[in-house]
Design a protein around this motif. Structure first.
Motif, PDB file in Angstrom:
ATOM      1  N   GLY A 153      -9.324   8.224  -6.568  1.00  0.00           N
ATOM      2  CA  GLY A 153      -7.965   8.733  -6.608  1.00  0.00           C
ATOM      3  C   GLY A 153      -7.757   9.885  -5.655  1.00  0.00           C
ATOM      4  N   THR A 154      -6.539  10.375  -5.626  1.00  0.00           N
ATOM      5  CA  THR A 154      -6.230  11.549  -4.832  1.00  0.00           C
ATOM      6  C   THR A 154      -6.620  12.796  -5.608  1.00  0.00           C
ATOM      7  OG1 THR A 154      -3.990  11.747  -5.725  1.00  0.00           O
ATOM      8  CG2 THR A 154      -4.274  10.339  -3.789  1.00  0.00           C
ATOM      9  N   ILE A 155      -6.628  13.918  -4.922  1.00  0.00           N
ATOM     10  CA  ILE A 155      -7.029  15.168  -5.545  1.00  0.00           C
ATOM     11  C   ILE A 155      -6.083  15.552  -6.684  1.00  0.00           C
ATOM     12  CG2 ILE A 155      -7.127  17.666  -5.122  1.00  0.00           C
ATOM     13  CD1 ILE A 155      -9.630  16.161  -4.348  1.00  0.00           C
ATOM     14  N   ASP A 156      -4.813  15.182  -6.575  1.00  0.00           N
ATOM     15  CA  ASP A 156      -3.858  15.542  -7.637  1.00  0.00           C
ATOM     16  C   ASP A 156      -3.824  14.522  -8.769  1.00  0.00           C
ATOM     17  OD1 ASP A 156      -2.538  13.463  -6.466  1.00  0.00           O
ATOM     18  OD2 ASP A 156      -0.769  14.607  -5.875  1.00  0.00           O
ATOM     19  N   GLY A 157      -4.769  13.559  -8.769  1.00  0.00           N
ATOM     20  CA  GLY A 157      -4.906  12.669  -9.921  1.00  0.00           C
ATOM     21  C   GLY A 157      -4.226  11.326  -9.797  1.00  0.00           C
TER      22      GLY A 157
END
Length: 547
Positions: A105-109
Motif C-alpha cells: 500500500g501507500t504510506i497513508d494506508g
C-alpha cells in the motif's frame, strides 16, 4: 523528478488508522489475511468505541491458534535486478504455513495490491530441521517511492514495515557495507573438558559472534541507507552446533534494519555448510531471493548476481569458486566450471557499453589485498581470475570482508610479473581518488565477529598471499595454505585501533552531462552499544560521467 534521498528521512511505520484502513481494504477485496481479527484492542478507561479503534496502540490480532501457527520471522527485503521497480519481501518459518502473502500500500494506508509468496525449503543436514522461506516478489513499482507493506500468512499477526524503491537515472543516494558479522547471541551450552564437572554450565557463542554484531546493525540504522551490502560470512552457521538457531538469531538481530532496506549479500566461505545442498550453500540460497541470472543451475542459483541502482551497477560474486584457500566446510574451488567468470565478463562489458551507468561496484568476500599477519591473507586466485577483468572494464570499487578489520588500497591497475602478481598502485593520493585510473579495494570485515584481525597488521605494511594449497591434513581434512610474502605498495590506510565498523557511500551524480560524478565515503567505527559512531576517515571517489 529525482529526489535527494541521501538526506531523506524515511517515514516511520504508519500508525493504527492507516494500518486498519489498509487491512480493511484488502479484506474487502477478498485478499486479506484469513483468521485475522480486526477488532480493536480493549479501550482505555473512559475511551469511546471510536477512540478505541484508532488509538495508537491498536494492532490486528490473529484469530488462529498461536500454538500451531508460526509468527512472521526474519522479515527482510532484497532488490530485484532493477532496484527502482523490483523488491522482494521475505521471511521464514519452521512449520508449514497457509497462503503466505504480502499486501502492498501507500504510506497513508491506501491498499494497492497483494502478491502470493513462493515457498522454498531446505532440510538442515545436521539437525534434520526443515526450514521454509517465503518470498513475495513485487514488480512494476514506482521509482523513488515509499511503500507500506504487511507480510503474513493465515492465522498469524502480519508484520508491518515500509521500504523505498531506488531512484531511476542519475540521482543521489546512500548505501552502506560491512562483512563478517556473526550473532550477538549464545546458542550452545558450554561443554567442559574431560574430567571437569560444572554444575550449571553457561551458554556460549559458538559461531564467532559477539555483542558488537548487534551494535553494527544499530549503526547502519543511524545512517538509514537505501540499501546495505553484506560482504559475506553472515552468521558463521557452519561453525555452530545448531545451524538453524544461528540463522534464526541472525535474522532476529538484523530484521530491524533488513525489513526496511534491502540487505544484499555475497556468499562467504562460512556460508558453506556441510550437507546443505550439493556444494553447501543451500541455507544461504533458501533465505535469500536475489536477482536471477540466466543459465544458473539449481547448484549455482543466487551465488552471483547484479542489480542497478540509479547510475550504479552492483555485482555480487562468490569467490569460493576461484580462491585457493580451503575455508568452508568443503573445498569447492572451480565448482561453476568457469560459468561465473564468463557471466562476469559479459556483465562488465554490457555495463561499460551502457552510457546510463557511471559506477561499477563489486561486492565479494575473500580479498586481493590485506596487510594482516597470521590471518587469512590475500588470495592469488582473485588476482589471477578477477583483477584482470576489473582492470579491463574499469571497476571502480570493490568491497570485501574475510579479514576482520578495516583497510583500503590506493587505486590499483595492472600487476607485477612476480609470483604473487602484486597489484600496482596508480596514485598515492588518499583524499580524492580518480577511479577511472584504477580500482579501490576496501576490506570491511568488522561486522561483529569475536576474532578481529586489526591487531595483527604488519609494520611496515606487507602482505601474505595464498598461492596454492597443500595436500589435505589427515586430522582436519583441510588443505593447508601455501603463503608467499610481498611488500604492499598499494596499502593506503587501515584502522589498527578499533575492530568494528562499517562504511557509508553517498553517490552524487553531478550536475551536468559529461561532467564528473563522485562517491563520498566515510568509514565509521562502532563505539557504543546502541550503534554510536565515530568517523575514522572520509575520502572521495571521482570519475567522469559516461553520458
Amino acid at each position: 523528478m529525482a529526489e535527494d534521498i541521501a538526506d531523506h528521512n524515511p517515514p516511520t511505520v504508519p500508525g493504527a488508522p492507516n494500518r486498519r484502513r489498509f487491512l480493511a481494504a484488502a479484506g474487502a477485496a477478498g485478499i486479506g489475511f484469513a483468521g485475522l481479527s480486526l477488532s480493536a484492542a480493549p479501550p482505555a478507561s473512559g475511551a469511546s468505541p471510536a477512540e478505541s479503534r484508532t488509538r495508537p496502540g491498536w494492532s490486528p490480532r490473529p484469530a488462529g491458534d498461536p500454538l500451531t501457527t508460526p509468527r512472521v520471522a526474519g522479515l527482510h527485503l532484497q532488490f530485484g535486478a532493477d532496484a527502482a521497480t523490483q523488491v522482494t519481501v521475505s521471511w521464514h518459518s519452521l512449520q508449514p504455513v497457509h497462503r503466505p502473502r504480502v499486501l502492498l500500500g501507500t504510506i497513508d494506508g491506501e491498499f494497492l495490491r497483494a502478491v502470493d509468496a513462493e515457498t522454498v525449503s531446505y532440510t538442515d543436514a545436521k539437525s534434520g530441521q526443515v526450514v521454509n522461506a517465503h518470498h513475495a516478489k513485487f514488480t512494476r513499482l514506482r521509482a523513488g517511492t515509499d511503500y507500506l507493506y504487511a507480510a503474513g500468512h493465515d492465522g498469524a499477526e502480519p508484520e508491518f514495515a515500509t521500504f523505498r524503491t531506488a531512484p531511476k537515472g542519475r540521482a543521489k543516494f546512500t548505501f552502506t557495507s560491512f562483512g563478517d558479522q556473526g550473532t550477538p547471541t549464545t546458542g550452545k551450552k558450554y561443554v567442559p573438558p574431560a574430567g571437569v564437572t560444572i554444575a550449571n554450565p553457561p551458554f556460549v557463542n559458538d559461531n564467532l559472534g559477539s555483542p558488537a554484531a548487534s551494535d553494527t546493525t544499530a549503526g547502519v540504522e543511524r545512517v538509514q541507507p537505501l540499501f546495505h551490502l553484506f560482504n559475506g560470512d553472515l552468521c558463521y552457521a557452519n561453525l555452530a552446533t545448531d545451524r538453524v538457531r544461528t540463522w534464526s538469531d541472525f535474522w532476529d538481530n538484523n530484521t530491524r534494519s533488513a525489513k526496511s532496506r534491502p540487505w544484499m549479500p555475497s556468499a562467504g566461505n562460512h556460508e558453506n555448510e556441510r550437507g546443505n545442498g550439493p556444494i553447501g550453500y543451500r541455507a544461504y540460497q533458501t533465505y535469500f531471493s536475489v536477482p536471477p541470472v540466466p543459465g544458473q543451475t539449481d547448484v549455482t542459483a543466487g551465488l552471483w548476481y547484479s542489480f542497478t541502482v540509479g547510475s550504479v551497477k552492483v555485482i555480487s560474486l562468490n569467490n569460493d569458486d576461484i580462491c585457493y584457500q580451503d575455508g568452508g566446510d568443503s573445498y569447492v574451488r572451480g565448482y561453476s566450471g568457469n560459468a561465473q567468470k564468463v557471466w562476469l565478463e559479459r556483465e562488465l562489458a554490457a555495463t561499460r557499453r551502457n552510457a546510463d551507468i557511471d559506477w561499477i561496484v563489486v561486492c565479494m568476500h575473500q580479498v586481493a589485498i590485506s596487510t594482516a599477519d597470521k590471518f587469512n591473507g590475500a588470495d592469488l586466485g582473485i588476482r589471477q581470475e578477477w583483477l584482470p577483468l576489473f582492470d579491463q572494464y574499469g571497476v571502480d570499487l570493490v568491497v570485501c570482508g574475510h579479514e576482520h578489520h578495516y583497510e583500503r588500497s590506493h587505486p590499483i591497475r595492472g600487476r607485477e610479473a612476480n609470483a604473487t602478481l602484486t597489484p600496482i598502485p596508480v596514485s598515492d593520493r588518499t583524499d580524492v581518488i580518480d577511479t577511472s585510473k584504477g580500482t579501490v579495494h576496501m576490506v570491511i570485515g568488522g561486522g561483529g565477529t569475536s576474532a578481529p584481525s586489526n591487531a595483527l597488521f604488519f609494520q611496515p605494511p606487507q602482505c601474505r598471499v595464498i598461492t596454492s594449497v597443500g595436500t589435505p591434513d589427515p586430522t582436519t581434512g583441510k588443505r593447508p595454505p601455501v603463503y608467499v610474502s610481498e611488500p604492499a605498495p598499494w596499502s593506503a590506510n587501515r584502522d589498527a585501533a578499533n575492530a568494528y565498523g562499517f562504511a557509508s557511500f553517498t553517490v552524487d551524480p553531478g550536475t551536468r552531462r559529461g561532467g564528473t560524478t563522485s562517491i563520498a565515503v566515510t568509514y565509521y567505527e562502532i563505539v557504543g552499544t546502541d550503534g554510536q559512531l565515530r568517523e575514522f576517515e572520509s575520502f572521495t571517489l571521482r570519475r567522469p560521467r559516461r553520458d
